[in-house]
Design a protein around this motif. Structure first.
Motif, PDB file in Angstrom:
ATOM      1  N   GLN A  39     -20.260  26.534 -10.358  1.00 10.48           N
ATOM      2  CA  GLN A  39     -20.388  25.261  -9.748  1.00 10.48           C
ATOM      3  C   GLN A  39     -19.321  25.103  -8.371  1.00 10.48           C
ATOM      4  OE1 GLN A  39     -19.430  22.581 -12.283  1.00 10.48           O
ATOM      5  NE2 GLN A  39     -20.598  24.069 -14.561  1.00 10.48           N
ATOM      6  N   ALA A  40     -18.526  25.716  -8.174  1.00  7.07           N
ATOM      7  CA  ALA A  40     -17.854  25.197  -6.976  1.00  7.07           C
ATOM      8  C   ALA A  40     -19.037  26.226  -5.981  1.00  7.07           C
ATOM      9  CB  ALA A  40     -16.322  25.685  -7.238  1.00  7.07           C
ATOM     10  N   ALA A  76     -23.943  22.796  -1.082  1.00  7.77           N
ATOM     11  CA  ALA A  76     -24.578  21.365  -0.527  1.00  7.77           C
ATOM     12  C   ALA A  76     -23.402  20.043   0.232  1.00  7.77           C
ATOM     13  CB  ALA A  76     -24.862  21.126  -2.274  1.00  7.77           C
ATOM     14  N   ASP A  77     -23.155  20.832   0.749  1.00  5.39           N
ATOM     15  CA  ASP A  77     -21.968  19.884   1.761  1.00  5.39           C
ATOM     16  C   ASP A  77     -21.331  20.706   3.468  1.00  5.39           C
ATOM     17  OD1 ASP A  77     -20.228  18.718   2.865  1.00  5.39           O
ATOM     18  OD2 ASP A  77     -18.649  18.392   0.690  1.00  5.39           O
ATOM     19  N   PRO A  78     -22.659  19.769   4.279  1.00  2.00           N
ATOM     20  CA  PRO A  78     -21.957  19.978   5.217  1.00  2.00           C
ATOM     21  C   PRO A  78     -21.242  20.433   6.123  1.00  2.00           C
ATOM     22  CG  PRO A  78     -23.085  18.316   5.376  1.00  2.00           C
ATOM     23  CD  PRO A  78     -22.933  18.949   3.672  1.00  2.00           C
ATOM     24  N   VAL A  79     -19.843  19.633   4.902  1.00  2.19           N
ATOM     25  CA  VAL A  79     -18.775  19.431   6.778  1.00  2.19           C
ATOM     26  C   VAL A  79     -17.944  20.729   6.493  1.00  2.19           C
ATOM     27  CG1 VAL A  79     -17.172  18.470   4.495  1.00  2.19           C
ATOM     28  CG2 VAL A  79     -16.414  17.699   7.189  1.00  2.19           C
ATOM     29  N   PHE A  80     -18.025  21.715   5.802  1.00  2.00           N
ATOM     30  CA  PHE A  80     -17.274  23.328   5.741  1.00  2.00           C
ATOM     31  C   PHE A  80     -18.124  23.826   6.803  1.00  2.00           C
ATOM     32  CE2 PHE A  80     -15.536  21.487   1.771  1.00  2.00           C
ATOM     33  CZ  PHE A  80     -14.266  21.239   2.654  1.00  2.00           C
ATOM     34  N   GLU A 140       0.639  -1.024   0.249  1.00  2.00           N
ATOM     35  CA  GLU A 140       0.612   0.337   0.092  1.00  2.00           C
ATOM     36  C   GLU A 140       0.964   1.119  -0.022  1.00  2.00           C
ATOM     37  OE1 GLU A 140      -2.976   0.481  -0.259  1.00  2.00           O
ATOM     38  OE2 GLU A 140      -3.796  -0.997  -0.177  1.00  2.00           O
ATOM     39  N   PRO A 141       0.691   2.145  -1.202  1.00  2.00           N
ATOM     40  CA  PRO A 141       0.898   3.058  -0.896  1.00  2.00           C
ATOM     41  C   PRO A 141       0.778   4.603   1.094  1.00  2.00           C
ATOM     42  CG  PRO A 141      -0.036   4.040  -2.353  1.00  2.00           C
ATOM     43  CD  PRO A 141      -0.961   2.081  -1.084  1.00  2.00           C
ATOM     44  N   LEU A 142       0.100   4.029   1.177  1.00  2.00           N
ATOM     45  CA  LEU A 142      -0.258   4.674   2.537  1.00  2.00           C
ATOM     46  C   LEU A 142      -0.495   3.967   3.632  1.00  2.00           C
ATOM     47  CD1 LEU A 142      -2.756   7.510   0.788  1.00  2.00           C
ATOM     48  CD2 LEU A 142      -0.432   8.042   1.323  1.00  2.00           C
ATOM     49  N   SER A 143      -0.589   4.459   4.738  1.00  2.00           N
ATOM     50  CA  SER A 143      -1.327   3.996   5.915  1.00  2.00           C
ATOM     51  C   SER A 143      -2.195   4.445   5.630  1.00  2.00           C
ATOM     52  CB  SER A 143      -0.398   4.739   7.087  1.00  2.00           C
ATOM     53  OG  SER A 143      -0.879   6.532   7.467  1.00  2.00           O
ATOM     54  N   PRO A 144      -3.175   2.930   6.487  1.00  3.52           N
ATOM     55  CA  PRO A 144      -4.771   3.397   7.202  1.00  3.52           C
ATOM     56  C   PRO A 144      -5.291   4.723   6.917  1.00  3.52           C
ATOM     57  CG  PRO A 144      -4.706   1.521   7.951  1.00  3.52           C
ATOM     58  CD  PRO A 144      -3.134   1.940   7.352  1.00  3.52           C
ATOM     59  N   VAL A 145      -4.520   5.665   7.857  1.00  4.87           N
ATOM     60  CA  VAL A 145      -4.796   6.554   8.446  1.00  4.87           C
ATOM     61  C   VAL A 145      -4.370   7.534   7.609  1.00  4.87           C
ATOM     62  CG1 VAL A 145      -3.503   8.983   9.388  1.00  4.87           C
ATOM     63  CG2 VAL A 145      -4.194   7.277  10.552  1.00  4.87           C
ATOM     64  N   GLY A 146      -3.285   7.384   6.040  1.00  4.72           N
ATOM     65  CA  GLY A 146      -3.148   8.222   5.007  1.00  4.72           C
ATOM     66  C   GLY A 146      -4.184   8.260   3.872  1.00  4.72           C
ATOM     67  N   ARG A 147      -4.469   6.815   4.043  1.00  8.25           N
ATOM     68  CA  ARG A 147      -5.609   6.719   2.469  1.00  8.25           C
ATOM     69  C   ARG A 147      -7.281   6.675   3.195  1.00  8.25           C
ATOM     70  NH1 ARG A 147      -5.515   2.577  -0.816  1.00  8.25           N
ATOM     71  NH2 ARG A 147      -7.983   2.365  -0.177  1.00  8.25           N
ATOM     72  N   HIS A 148      -7.672   6.747   4.578  1.00 11.61           N
ATOM     73  CA  HIS A 148      -8.423   8.017   4.740  1.00 11.61           C
ATOM     74  C   HIS A 148      -8.184   9.497   5.116  1.00 11.61           C
ATOM     75  CE1 HIS A 148      -9.936   3.785   6.781  1.00 11.61           C
ATOM     76  NE2 HIS A 148      -9.382   4.190   7.844  1.00 11.61           N
ATOM     77  N   TYR A 149      -7.322  10.114   5.017  1.00  7.27           N
ATOM     78  CA  TYR A 149      -6.892  11.826   4.920  1.00  7.27           C
ATOM     79  C   TYR A 149      -7.556  11.640   3.811  1.00  7.27           C
ATOM     80  CZ  TYR A 149      -5.158  16.381   5.340  1.00  7.27           C
ATOM     81  OH  TYR A 149      -5.075  17.571   5.260  1.00  7.27           O
ATOM     82  N   LEU A 150      -6.409  11.301   2.377  1.00  5.92           N
ATOM     83  CA  LEU A 150      -7.318  10.993   1.372  1.00  5.92           C
ATOM     84  C   LEU A 150      -8.473  10.763   0.743  1.00  5.92           C
ATOM     85  CD1 LEU A 150      -5.761  11.290  -1.650  1.00  5.92           C
ATOM     86  CD2 LEU A 150      -5.376   8.662  -1.686  1.00  5.92           C
ATOM     87  N   ALA A 151      -8.819   9.976   1.312  1.00 11.10           N
ATOM     88  CA  ALA A 151     -10.310   9.510   0.594  1.00 11.10           C
ATOM     89  C   ALA A 151     -11.631  11.323   1.493  1.00 11.10           C
ATOM     90  CB  ALA A 151     -11.419   8.847   1.457  1.00 11.10           C
ATOM     91  N   GLY A 152     -11.217  11.373   2.300  1.00  7.69           N
ATOM     92  CA  GLY A 152     -12.066  13.385   2.684  1.00  7.69           C
ATOM     93  C   GLY A 152     -11.361  14.085   1.421  1.00  7.69           C
ATOM     94  N   LEU A 153     -10.267  14.200   1.432  1.00 10.52           N
ATOM     95  CA  LEU A 153      -9.932  15.322   0.256  1.00 10.52           C
ATOM     96  C   LEU A 153     -10.793  15.120  -1.066  1.00 10.52           C
ATOM     97  CD1 LEU A 153      -5.714  15.045   0.292  1.00 10.52           C
ATOM     98  CD2 LEU A 153      -7.488  17.342   1.798  1.00 10.52           C
ATOM     99  N   LEU A 154     -10.686  13.693  -1.697  1.00  7.28           N
ATOM    100  CA  LEU A 154     -11.440  13.376  -2.415  1.00  7.28           C
ATOM    101  C   LEU A 154     -13.041  13.019  -2.394  1.00  7.28           C
ATOM    102  CD1 LEU A 154      -9.769   9.822  -3.944  1.00  7.28           C
ATOM    103  CD2 LEU A 154      -9.567  12.171  -4.413  1.00  7.28           C
ATOM    104  N   GLU A 155     -13.072  13.098  -1.590  1.00  7.63           N
ATOM    105  CA  GLU A 155     -14.767  13.516  -0.520  1.00  7.63           C
ATOM    106  C   GLU A 155     -15.667  14.960  -0.900  1.00  7.63           C
ATOM    107  OE1 GLU A 155     -18.977  11.813   0.607  1.00  7.63           O
ATOM    108  OE2 GLU A 155     -17.195  10.771  -0.617  1.00  7.63           O
ATOM    109  N   HIS A 156     -14.800  15.608  -0.746  1.00  4.07           N
ATOM    110  CA  HIS A 156     -14.779  17.283  -0.517  1.00  4.07           C
ATOM    111  C   HIS A 156     -14.474  18.036  -1.717  1.00  4.07           C
ATOM    112  CE1 HIS A 156     -17.414  16.028   3.096  1.00  4.07           C
ATOM    113  NE2 HIS A 156     -16.300  15.637   3.654  1.00  4.07           N
ATOM    114  N   ALA A 157     -13.306  17.063  -2.749  1.00  3.38           N
ATOM    115  CA  ALA A 157     -13.268  17.907  -3.401  1.00  3.38           C
ATOM    116  C   ALA A 157     -14.006  18.903  -4.507  1.00  3.38           C
ATOM    117  CB  ALA A 157     -12.324  16.979  -4.616  1.00  3.38           C
ATOM    118  N   PRO A 158     -15.182  19.034  -4.697  1.00  4.84           N
ATOM    119  CA  PRO A 158     -15.442  20.258  -5.239  1.00  4.84           C
ATOM    120  C   PRO A 158     -15.998  21.540  -4.140  1.00  4.84           C
ATOM    121  CG  PRO A 158     -16.888  18.108  -6.002  1.00  4.84           C
ATOM    122  CD  PRO A 158     -15.453  17.208  -4.646  1.00  4.84           C
TER     123      PRO A 158
END
Length: 525
Positions: A475-476, A482-486, A354-372
């Motif tokens: 669009q951004a 539409a994204d409540p996390v911010f 794996e190129p990343l640890s589990p923490v790194g994968r979760h963090y990366l997934a967050g960047l992708l999830e909230h990218a727009p």
């Protein structure tokens, strides 16, 4: 900050009329509200000695506005002690303006913003962060201090972007992590088309004057061409001396692909310090260039650019707060007798690594999830979205890849000092560094909290079937709404404040009749 005895004595303070800078008296705004810790008080003593020994005449007290542009006041030597004691006041409406200088909110009728704290364009207080003090290498007998913003009652100003980043980094620290950030900033440098300095073009809020006419310094299309950079050696030397003289951790100055396009990189540092570095580096480049007959811009896609827009590649990684160890590094290589695999990233005869640890994968997934939604902060100008083009070394899809420079997030493997890291390639160099980095923390922390998975790395970063990045600022902004996390992390007031400013900016863009429209339709219909 360099100590006083490391400063050049050529600027010395023993000339006629020079008087020692007395210590700041007790009882001012800063002490009354407990805004400095011991580190700040120690730094203030060092700054007073430097000002005295070098005989500085002026000190700039500056802060980053919502657009990442420095605002502030230049104080005389005699006024500095009072500023250290009680800060410097400035109109609060500076935090409510779009990029043209137009105040977006109705401050004189209250506006209802932040419980009325901005009504009447009353003051905010600039409180100097004494640890940021520099002596400007290019301005005679002049110092420079970054400031934090406070309301007159001593509470942090509602929309101080430097404070917003600190709040997110504190939340990350509570979760057990610190963030390291590396900065790569691309920019363009031109010469004025006519002899003499770049002319000042009068304008007004809501209608800036015409841009200066400029000519390129290089023809482009020759990435990292040594002789091309050598032709710009006078400029490169000016920038090198100015940036290193400012104590910035300059790592490289490079010739980029586009005409007149350069890149500077800074060593990775703690995220808060890296944001300060990026802010000061941009201001330094523009000021040094202007003083020497050049025009520098961090606009992503100037009108003269057709081959290569400018981006801001933000490298980021987490460290375990308790140990300082890299948190994104994957597990050690599997044992030699592990089952062979043909999965992506594997080596024949070994299990996939794996190129990343589990923490790194979760963090990366967050960047992708909230990218727009985060794109409002990573690419906050109308112009920046013209950079999102396929097959351009700039991303236009929300994907990640292993050492793939077409992907929005490039994973750089753990090798050497620093460990594995993520490089977000979606940002534009004009972004507010505090809000850009804060958006990454918000996104990554949500990915960690929800244990999101990024899925497999891309094999085609421009796959038409992949989710696209927003195609415009509008669009951004819709994606952010539409994204409540911010709103949850930064506060709904902050999101509403920033989106209101940006929607007003976008509305002015839509109302403007462009050169393209005039050429396309004026003689046709």
């Amino acid at each position: 900050m360099r100590s006083a005895d490391e400063r050049p004595r050529a600027q010395g303070g023993d000339g006629p009329g020079a008087r020692p800078l007395t210590a700041a008296a007790a009882g001012g705004f800063v002490e009354r509200h407990g805004l400095w810790d011991e580190r700040q008080h120690v730094a203030a003593g060092q700054v007073r000695r430097v000002i005295d020994e070098l005989g500085l005449d002026k000190v700039r007290f500056s802060f980053a506005d919502q657009h990442g542009v420095l605002r502030g006041k230049t104080l005389t030597r005699e006024a500095v002690p009072g500023a250290l004691r009680s800060g410097v006041t400035a109109p609060s409406s500076l935090l409510l303006k779009d990029t043209s200088g137009r105040t977006v909110f109705p401050v004189f009728s209250g506006g209802g913003l932040a419980d009325g704290r901005f009504a009447g364009a009353g003051d905010v207080v600039l409180v100097p962060d004494m640890t940021t003090f520099r002596v400007l290498p290019w301005a005679e007998r002049t110092g420079w201090i970054l400031c934090d913003l406070y309301h007159p009652d001593g509470t942090p100003a509602a929309f101080c972007s430097r404070g917003l980043l600190r709040g997110r980094l504190a939340a990350l620290a509570d979760a057990g992590y610190d963030l390291t950030v590396g900065v790569e900033l691309e920019f363009h440098v031109y010469r004025p088309a006519a002899e003499g300095a770049v002319p000042v073009a009068p304008g007004r809020p809501g209608a800036p004057g015409p841009a200066p006419e400029v000519a390129p310094l290089s023809s482009g299309s020759q990435l990292l061409h040594e002789e091309g950079l050598d032709r710009l050696d006078d400029l490169v030397d000016l920038l090198y001396r100015g940036l290193t003289g400012l104590d910035l951790p300059l790592r490289s100055l490079e010739l980029e692909f586009g005409p007149s396009q350069l890149e500077l990189t800074l060593d990775a540092r703690d995220a808060a310090q890296a944001a300060d570095d990026a802010l000061l580096a941009r201001a330094a480049v523009r000021q040094i260039c202007r003083r020497n007959g050049y025009h520098a811009t961090f606009m992503s896609r100037p009108a003269t650019v057709e081959t290569a827009s400018s981006g801001w590649h933000l490298h980021q990684s987490l460290r375990h707060r308790a140990t300082g160890e890299a948190a994104f590094d994957p597990a050690p290589d599997p044992a030699p007798d592990a089952e062979p695999s043909s999965a992506p990233g594997s080596v024949s005869g070994s299990a996939p690594r794996e190129p990343l640890s589990p923490v790194g994968r979760h963090y990366l997934a967050g960047l992708l999830e909230h990218a727009p939604a985060a794109t409002v902060f990573t690419t906050p100008t109308v112009n920046g979205y013209k950079r999102y083009l396929p097959m351009s070394l700039a991303p236009d899809r929300v994907v990640w890849g292993i050492d793939n420079k077409g992907a929005m997030v490039r994973v750089v493997g753990a090798r050497g000092e620093g460990g594995a890291r993520l490089e977000n390639r979606s940002g534009e160099p004009a972004a507010n560094p505090y809000l850009y980095i804060a958006s990454q923390v918000v996104s990554g922390m949500d990915g960690m909290a929800r244990r999101l998975d990024p899925g497999p790395p891309t094999t085609d970063p421009y796959d038409a079937g992949a989710r696209g990045l927003p195609g415009s600022l509008d669009q951004a902004l819709n994606a952010l709404d539409a994204d409540p996390v911010f709103a949850k992390a930064l506060g709904q007031d902050v999101v509403s404040w920033f989106t209101t400013i940006k929607r007003a900016e976008f509305a002015r863009y839509l109302a403007h009749v462009s050169d393209w429209e005039q050429r396309e339709y004026f003689d046709l219909v």
